[in-house]
Scaffold this motif. Structure first.
Motif, PDB file in Angstrom:
ATOM      1  N   GLY A  29       0.805  -1.221   0.000  1.00  0.00           N
ATOM      2  CA  GLY A  29       0.000   0.000   0.000  1.00  0.00           C
ATOM      3  C   GLY A  29       0.837   1.270   0.000  1.00  0.00           C
ATOM      4  O   GLY A  29       0.304   2.367  -0.011  1.00  0.00           O
ATOM      5  N   LYS A  30       2.157   1.120   0.035  1.00  0.00           N
ATOM      6  CA  LYS A  30       3.052   2.289   0.042  1.00  0.00           C
ATOM      7  C   LYS A  30       4.130   2.129  -1.023  1.00  0.00           C
ATOM      8  O   LYS A  30       4.557   1.023  -1.324  1.00  0.00           O
ATOM      9  N   VAL A  31       4.570   3.256  -1.551  1.00  0.00           N
ATOM     10  CA  VAL A  31       5.645   3.312  -2.553  1.00  0.00           C
ATOM     11  C   VAL A  31       6.643   4.385  -2.124  1.00  0.00           C
ATOM     12  O   VAL A  31       6.322   5.221  -1.289  1.00  0.00           O
ATOM     13  N   PRO A  32       7.858   4.381  -2.690  1.00  0.00           N
ATOM     14  CA  PRO A  32       8.804   5.451  -2.342  1.00  0.00           C
ATOM     15  C   PRO A  32       8.192   6.826  -2.614  1.00  0.00           C
ATOM     16  O   PRO A  32       7.498   7.023  -3.606  1.00  0.00           O
ATOM     17  N   CYS A  33       8.427   7.757  -1.719  1.00  0.00           N
ATOM     18  CA  CYS A  33       7.891   9.113  -1.841  1.00  0.00           C
ATOM     19  C   CYS A  33       8.333   9.747  -3.162  1.00  0.00           C
ATOM     20  O   CYS A  33       9.516   9.703  -3.513  1.00  0.00           O
ATOM     21  N   PHE A  34       7.385  10.324  -3.861  1.00  0.00           N
ATOM     22  CA  PHE A  34       7.666  10.957  -5.158  1.00  0.00           C
ATOM     23  C   PHE A  34       8.437  12.264  -4.998  1.00  0.00           C
ATOM     24  O   PHE A  34       9.163  12.669  -5.892  1.00  0.00           O
ATOM     25  N   ASN A  35       8.311  12.907  -3.859  1.00  0.00           N
ATOM     26  CA  ASN A  35       8.925  14.212  -3.662  1.00  0.00           C
ATOM     27  C   ASN A  35      10.414  14.099  -3.329  1.00  0.00           C
ATOM     28  O   ASN A  35      11.241  14.793  -3.920  1.00  0.00           O
ATOM     29  N   CYS A  36      10.762  13.222  -2.399  1.00  0.00           N
ATOM     30  CA  CYS A  36      12.165  13.068  -1.984  1.00  0.00           C
ATOM     31  C   CYS A  36      12.804  11.838  -2.623  1.00  0.00           C
ATOM     32  O   CYS A  36      13.948  11.512  -2.327  1.00  0.00           O
ATOM     33  N   ARG A  37      12.049  11.154  -3.475  1.00  0.00           N
ATOM     34  CA  ARG A  37      12.517   9.930  -4.146  1.00  0.00           C
ATOM     35  C   ARG A  37      12.951   8.860  -3.146  1.00  0.00           C
ATOM     36  O   ARG A  37      13.939   8.159  -3.342  1.00  0.00           O
ATOM     37  N   GLY A  38      12.197   8.767  -2.051  1.00  0.00           N
ATOM     38  CA  GLY A  38      12.439   7.724  -1.065  1.00  0.00           C
ATOM     39  C   GLY A  38      13.608   7.965  -0.129  1.00  0.00           C
ATOM     40  O   GLY A  38      14.015   7.085   0.603  1.00  0.00           O
ATOM     41  N   LYS A  39      14.134   9.186  -0.126  1.00  0.00           N
ATOM     42  CA  LYS A  39      15.269   9.495   0.756  1.00  0.00           C
ATOM     43  C   LYS A  39      14.823  10.007   2.125  1.00  0.00           C
ATOM     44  O   LYS A  39      15.596   9.976   3.072  1.00  0.00           O
ATOM     45  N   GLY A  40      13.608  10.534   2.207  1.00  0.00           N
ATOM     46  CA  GLY A  40      13.102  11.031   3.477  1.00  0.00           C
ATOM     47  C   GLY A  40      13.529  12.439   3.823  1.00  0.00           C
ATOM     48  O   GLY A  40      13.095  12.995   4.824  1.00  0.00           O
ATOM     49  N   GLU A  41      14.406  13.013   3.013  1.00  0.00           N
ATOM     50  CA  GLU A  41      14.871  14.374   3.293  1.00  0.00           C
ATOM     51  C   GLU A  41      15.137  15.123   2.000  1.00  0.00           C
ATOM     52  O   GLU A  41      15.286  14.527   0.934  1.00  0.00           O
TER      53      GLU A  41
END
Length: 75
Positions: A29-41
């Motif tokens: 139900g989750k994918v890498p964040c599109f904004n930070c490209r899965g980096k978290g920062e």
């Protein structure tokens, strides 16, 4: 299915008979964040700040399955 609230979004819990496991998120139900490209920062000058979309968790809700982890079968 059963409705539940998680992180301010209503999520529908999938039942195995509802469809097939989503290939985009492999059923999580989750994918890498599109904004930070899965980096978290995100870079901010000489330092990094937590991503304002995923709040530093590196993941975001899968749009392909509406965060259920399942894709409905066509009937």
């Amino acid at each position: 299915g059963v409705d539940s609230i998680k992180s301010g979004m209503a999520l529908r819990q999938a039942r195995p008979d509802d469809g097939l496991i989503c290939s985009s998120c492999t059923g999580t139900g989750k994918v890498p964040c599109f904004n930070c490209r899965g980096k978290g920062e995100l870079p901010a000058g000489n330092r990094s700040v937590p991503c304002y979309i995923c709040k530093g968790e590196k993941l975001w809700y899968c749009a392909d399955c509406q965060a259920t982890g399942m894709i409905r079968r066509k009937r």
